[in-house]
Design an enzyme around this catalytic site. Structure first.
Site, PDB file in Angstrom:
ATOM      1  N   ARG A 197     -60.138  -1.058  10.621  1.00 28.60           N
ATOM      2  CA  ARG A 197     -60.080  -1.461  11.989  1.00 28.60           C
ATOM      3  C   ARG A 197     -59.931  -2.972  12.280  1.00 28.60           C
ATOM      4  O   ARG A 197     -59.328  -3.219  13.235  1.00 28.60           O
ATOM      5  CB  ARG A 197     -61.412  -0.630  12.568  1.00 28.60           C
ATOM      6  CG  ARG A 197     -61.490   0.735  12.680  1.00 28.60           C
ATOM      7  CD  ARG A 197     -62.534   1.266  13.660  1.00 28.60           C
ATOM      8  NE  ARG A 197     -62.043   1.128  15.042  1.00 28.60           N
ATOM      9  CZ  ARG A 197     -62.298   0.216  15.828  1.00 28.60           C
ATOM     10  NH1 ARG A 197     -63.410  -0.641  15.602  1.00 28.60           N
ATOM     11  NH2 ARG A 197     -61.968   0.014  17.039  1.00 28.60           N
ATOM     12  N   ARG A 248     -65.398   8.849  19.067  1.00 26.38           N
ATOM     13  CA  ARG A 248     -65.972   7.462  18.965  1.00 26.38           C
ATOM     14  C   ARG A 248     -67.400   7.564  19.441  1.00 26.38           C
ATOM     15  O   ARG A 248     -68.304   7.095  18.939  1.00 26.38           O
ATOM     16  CB  ARG A 248     -65.209   6.384  19.386  1.00 26.38           C
ATOM     17  CG  ARG A 248     -65.711   4.946  19.081  1.00 26.38           C
ATOM     18  CD  ARG A 248     -64.974   3.899  19.857  1.00 26.38           C
ATOM     19  NE  ARG A 248     -63.701   4.147  20.238  1.00 26.38           N
ATOM     20  CZ  ARG A 248     -62.579   3.468  19.420  1.00 26.38           C
ATOM     21  NH1 ARG A 248     -62.953   2.876  18.487  1.00 26.38           N
ATOM     22  NH2 ARG A 248     -61.213   3.701  19.564  1.00 26.38           N
ATOM     23  N   CYS A 274     -55.438  -7.181  -1.963  1.00 24.15           N
ATOM     24  CA  CYS A 274     -54.499  -8.444  -2.238  1.00 24.15           C
ATOM     25  C   CYS A 274     -53.613  -8.535  -0.753  1.00 24.15           C
ATOM     26  O   CYS A 274     -52.437  -8.511  -0.786  1.00 24.15           O
ATOM     27  CB  CYS A 274     -53.470  -8.129  -3.158  1.00 24.15           C
ATOM     28  SG  CYS A 274     -54.417  -7.833  -4.759  1.00 24.15           S
ATOM     29  N   GLU A 275     -54.335  -8.803   0.161  1.00 23.80           N
ATOM     30  CA  GLU A 275     -53.736  -9.237   1.706  1.00 23.80           C
ATOM     31  C   GLU A 275     -54.545  -9.930   2.317  1.00 23.80           C
ATOM     32  O   GLU A 275     -55.830  -9.531   2.330  1.00 23.80           O
ATOM     33  CB  GLU A 275     -53.334  -7.449   2.372  1.00 23.80           C
ATOM     34  CG  GLU A 275     -52.614  -6.892   1.822  1.00 23.80           C
ATOM     35  CD  GLU A 275     -51.885  -5.813   2.789  1.00 23.80           C
ATOM     36  OE1 GLU A 275     -51.834  -6.231   3.944  1.00 23.80           O
ATOM     37  OE2 GLU A 275     -51.363  -4.719   2.308  1.00 23.80           O
ATOM     38  N   GLU A 291     -63.156  15.294  25.192  1.00 19.93           N
ATOM     39  CA  GLU A 291     -62.953  15.105  23.683  1.00 19.93           C
ATOM     40  C   GLU A 291     -63.162  14.031  23.114  1.00 19.93           C
ATOM     41  O   GLU A 291     -62.647  12.974  22.465  1.00 19.93           O
ATOM     42  CB  GLU A 291     -61.323  15.207  23.631  1.00 19.93           C
ATOM     43  CG  GLU A 291     -60.592  16.358  24.028  1.00 19.93           C
ATOM     44  CD  GLU A 291     -59.102  16.390  24.045  1.00 19.93           C
ATOM     45  OE1 GLU A 291     -58.507  15.273  23.576  1.00 19.93           O
ATOM     46  OE2 GLU A 291     -58.434  17.410  24.390  1.00 19.93           O
ATOM     47  N   PRO A 292     -64.552  13.555  23.253  1.00 19.33           N
ATOM     48  CA  PRO A 292     -65.176  12.285  22.585  1.00 19.33           C
ATOM     49  C   PRO A 292     -65.220  12.406  21.023  1.00 19.33           C
ATOM     50  O   PRO A 292     -65.415  13.321  20.754  1.00 19.33           O
ATOM     51  CB  PRO A 292     -66.514  12.099  23.147  1.00 19.33           C
ATOM     52  CG  PRO A 292     -66.772  13.467  23.376  1.00 19.33           C
ATOM     53  CD  PRO A 292     -65.796  14.437  23.793  1.00 19.33           C
ATOM     54  N   TYR A 320     -56.600  -3.217  14.156  1.00 18.31           N
ATOM     55  CA  TYR A 320     -56.857  -3.663  15.573  1.00 18.31           C
ATOM     56  C   TYR A 320     -57.548  -4.945  16.086  1.00 18.31           C
ATOM     57  O   TYR A 320     -57.811  -5.568  17.047  1.00 18.31           O
ATOM     58  CB  TYR A 320     -57.530  -2.802  16.464  1.00 18.31           C
ATOM     59  CG  TYR A 320     -57.241  -1.309  15.973  1.00 18.31           C
ATOM     60  CD1 TYR A 320     -56.085  -0.659  16.473  1.00 18.31           C
ATOM     61  CD2 TYR A 320     -58.001  -0.657  15.051  1.00 18.31           C
ATOM     62  CE1 TYR A 320     -55.602   0.668  16.094  1.00 18.31           C
ATOM     63  CE2 TYR A 320     -57.499   0.847  14.595  1.00 18.31           C
ATOM     64  CZ  TYR A 320     -56.768   1.290  15.095  1.00 18.31           C
ATOM     65  OH  TYR A 320     -56.391   2.587  14.984  1.00 18.31           O
TER      66      TYR A 320
HETATM   67  N1  LLP Z   1     -58.352  13.026  22.552  1.00 17.96           N
HETATM   68  C1  LLP Z   1     -57.075  12.748  22.199  1.00 17.96           C
HETATM   69  C2  LLP Z   1     -55.696  13.536  22.593  1.00 17.96           C
HETATM   70  C3  LLP Z   1     -56.991  11.425  21.327  1.00 17.96           C
HETATM   71  O1  LLP Z   1     -55.743  11.185  20.857  1.00 17.96           O
HETATM   72  C4  LLP Z   1     -57.878  10.761  20.834  1.00 17.96           C
HETATM   73  C5  LLP Z   1     -57.867   9.668  20.092  1.00 17.96           C
HETATM   74  C6  LLP Z   1     -59.341  11.293  21.268  1.00 17.96           C
HETATM   75  C7  LLP Z   1     -59.459  12.392  22.102  1.00 17.96           C
HETATM   76  C8  LLP Z   1     -60.822  10.523  21.000  1.00 17.96           C
HETATM   77  O2  LLP Z   1     -60.708   9.286  21.491  1.00 17.96           O
HETATM   78  P1  LLP Z   1     -62.019   8.695  21.423  1.00 17.96           P
HETATM   79  O3  LLP Z   1     -63.077   9.308  22.238  1.00 17.96           O
HETATM   80  O4  LLP Z   1     -62.384   8.579  19.903  1.00 17.96           O
HETATM   81  O5  LLP Z   1     -61.849   7.258  21.698  1.00 17.96           O
HETATM   82  N2  LLP Z   1     -58.004   4.528  15.296  1.00 17.96           N
HETATM   83  C9  LLP Z   1     -58.577   4.001  16.556  1.00 17.96           C
HETATM   84  C10 LLP Z   1     -58.660   5.026  17.462  1.00 17.96           C
HETATM   85  C11 LLP Z   1     -57.448   5.929  17.816  1.00 17.96           C
HETATM   86  C12 LLP Z   1     -57.726   6.899  18.854  1.00 17.96           C
HETATM   87  C13 LLP Z   1     -56.497   8.055  18.862  1.00 17.96           C
HETATM   88  N3  LLP Z   1     -56.775   9.034  19.678  1.00 17.96           N
HETATM   89  C14 LLP Z   1     -59.547   2.955  16.278  1.00 17.96           C
HETATM   90  O6  LLP Z   1     -60.266   2.959  15.196  1.00 17.96           O
HETATM   91  O7  LLP Z   1     -60.095   2.432  17.291  1.00 17.96           O
END
Ligand code: LLP
Length: 436
Positions: free
Chosen positions: A332, A296, A366-367, A293-294, A336
């Site tokens: 982001r 990013r 305004c932060e 499940e990629p 983070y």
């Molecule tokens: N599968 C599940 C169950 C997840 O919870 C997530 C991400 C993914 C797949 C996808 O993960 P990825 O391959 O994108 O790392 N907003 C944060 C990232 C939150 C990720 C939440 N879950 C950021 O901007 O870094």
């Protein structure tokens, strides 16, 4: 247009400098960023179809020896045009809400059939929608979810394929907000209690337990924890087979990180191969179908956020550059402390009057948390200059808001010399539409 030669061919061809009318300038695929910004305004998200195809292809090659499906994680960027493109490249989808599932259903007639539904809080209505759509797999995260899904499936007289998302208690080195595989997190069912969950599921009519899922977090660049989690999952699969269950899918979740600090090699073939090796080794000769499940790693480096510098100012000797994008467009850094490379679209040579210097690059909100970079060494930038915040394709637009009643940015998809506006800029009327 002459593209600058990069040291490594790994570099995505999407966002590179070439020579334009005013000298060296940033191109998005084959179109100058300046031209796009002038035509569509800023702040502006620009995505590259070339980069998206490249990233999907890197996964296809790295995982070629393993039966697998790439279920793109919709939350990273849920624009319909991107989903359509990804569906046409053979991707399935990972969704976490009824809304995301509806987007997938719009992206392609058969797309829902390769969708997995994750998340700790699926509602009855969301379950009904997904059962009716005939999704590939529900990733269940608690006994209560199991009971509710059993009820809903029985009511609809339609069998739901399920897996449990197990919490493997594996530590991954990432920001605490996006680490999910430890016992103190809300996610999954404890791996050592999972057999009991499967026994219950197997005894229920209309539920078909066919998979085991895991997801340990996001922005993880060391592949060791992925391998560790997979080994634990495989050991559970063996136990479940001994219990007489027929498990045919292992869902390894998402989470592969990219190199935000080194934008020219944010996603490399080598990284994806290392990731594939970590996941596939424990699966060898098992005959299991792997789901990944990629999010990013597919979209982050395929997008930039273009923003115009409004003003430069100095406060007590500290330099600030105020730009027209803000934390409502890309949260982001604020949320983070994330790093994004920022480059002027048309770099100026440093002079005595306009030297390179350290500055905070901030938005108009305004932060004090509304920043994109702090104490960042930058080449000279003047008010009116265009900047690109790199690697903003993931968790940029999807986490955007109307904070400060700022309209959400427009989104473009470029493909070679072609450009399509895939979401128009919000208007004031859009923002107040549902208010009295
Ligand atoms: N599968 C599940 C169950 C997840 O919870 C997530 C991400 C993914 C797949 C996808 O993960 P990825 O391959 O994108 O790392 N907003 C944060 C990232 C939150 C990720 C939440 N879950 C950021 O901007 O870094």
């Amino acid at each position: 247009m002459k593209q600058r030669k990069n040291s490594l061919e790994e570099r995505s061809p999407a966002f590179t400098f070439g020579s334009g009318k005013q000298g060296r300038t940033l191109f998005c695929d084959q179109l100058p960023a300046e031209q796009l910004a002038r035509r569509y305004g800023t702040p502006l998200f620009v995505y590259s179809a070339t980069a998206l195809r490249r990233h999907v292809d890197l996964f296809a090659r790295a995982f070629a020896a393993q039966q697998h499906t790439v279920c793109y994680s919709v939350k990273a960027n849920s624009n319909l045009s991107l989903l359509r493109l990804l569906a046409s490249l053979g991707c399935g989808f990972d969704v976490v809400s009824g809304g995301e599932l509806q987007r997938v259903m719009q992206a392609g007639e058969k797309a829902a059939a390769s969708a997995v539904f994750s998340g700790v809080g699926k509602t009855a209505a969301e379950m009904d929608l997904a059962i009716a759509a005939g999704i590939l797999l529900f990733n269940l995260e608690s006994a209560s979810e199991l009971d509710l899904l059993a009820q809903r499936a029985a009511r609809l007289k339609k069998t739901a394929r399920v897996s449990f998302r197990v919490n493997p208690d594996v530590k991954a080195d990432t920001h605490p907000y996006i680490s999910t595989g430890l016992r103190q997190h809300k996610f999954g069912v404890p791996i050592n209690e999972a057999r009991e969950f499967y026994r219950r599921a197997a005894a229920l009519p209309y539920l078909d337990p066919i998979g085991v899922s895991v997801h340990i977090g996001s922005q993880i660049t060391d592949t060791t924890p992925f391998a560790e989690a997979m080994q634990r999952v495989l050991s559970l699969v063996r136990d479940l087979s001994a219990d007489g269950l027929n498990i045919s899918f292992v869902d390894a979740g998402g989470g592969l990180g990219i190199h935000y600090q080194n934008a020219s090699q944010a996603v490399t073939a080598r990284d994806i191969r290392a990731y594939a090796k970590a996941l596939c080794r424990p699966l060898r000769r098992t005959g299991l179908h792997l789901l990944i499940e990629p999010g990013r790693s597919i979209v982050a480096a395929a997008g930039v956020l273009l923003t115009r510098a409004l003003y430069a100012k100095e406060n007590h000797g500290k330099q600030f550059l105020i730009v027209d994008a803000a934390m409502n467009d890309l949260i982001r850094p604020a949320l983070y402390g994330a790093h994004h490379e920022i480059v002027p679209a048309t770099p100026r040579p440093a002079t005595k009057d306009a030297p390179a210097m350290k500055m905070d690059i901030v938005g108009p909100i305004c932060e004090s948390g509304d920043f994109f970079a702090r104490d960042r060494e930058m080449p000279p930038v003047l008010g009116g200059d265009l900047l690109a915040i790199l690697d903003s394709g993931a968790y940029g637009m999807s986490l955007s808001s109307n904070y400060n009643t700022r309209p959400r940015a427009a989104e473009l998809l470029v493909d070679g010399k072609k450009v399509k506006q895939i979401r128009r800029r919000e208007t004031f009327e859009d923002m107040i539409r549902n208010e009295q």
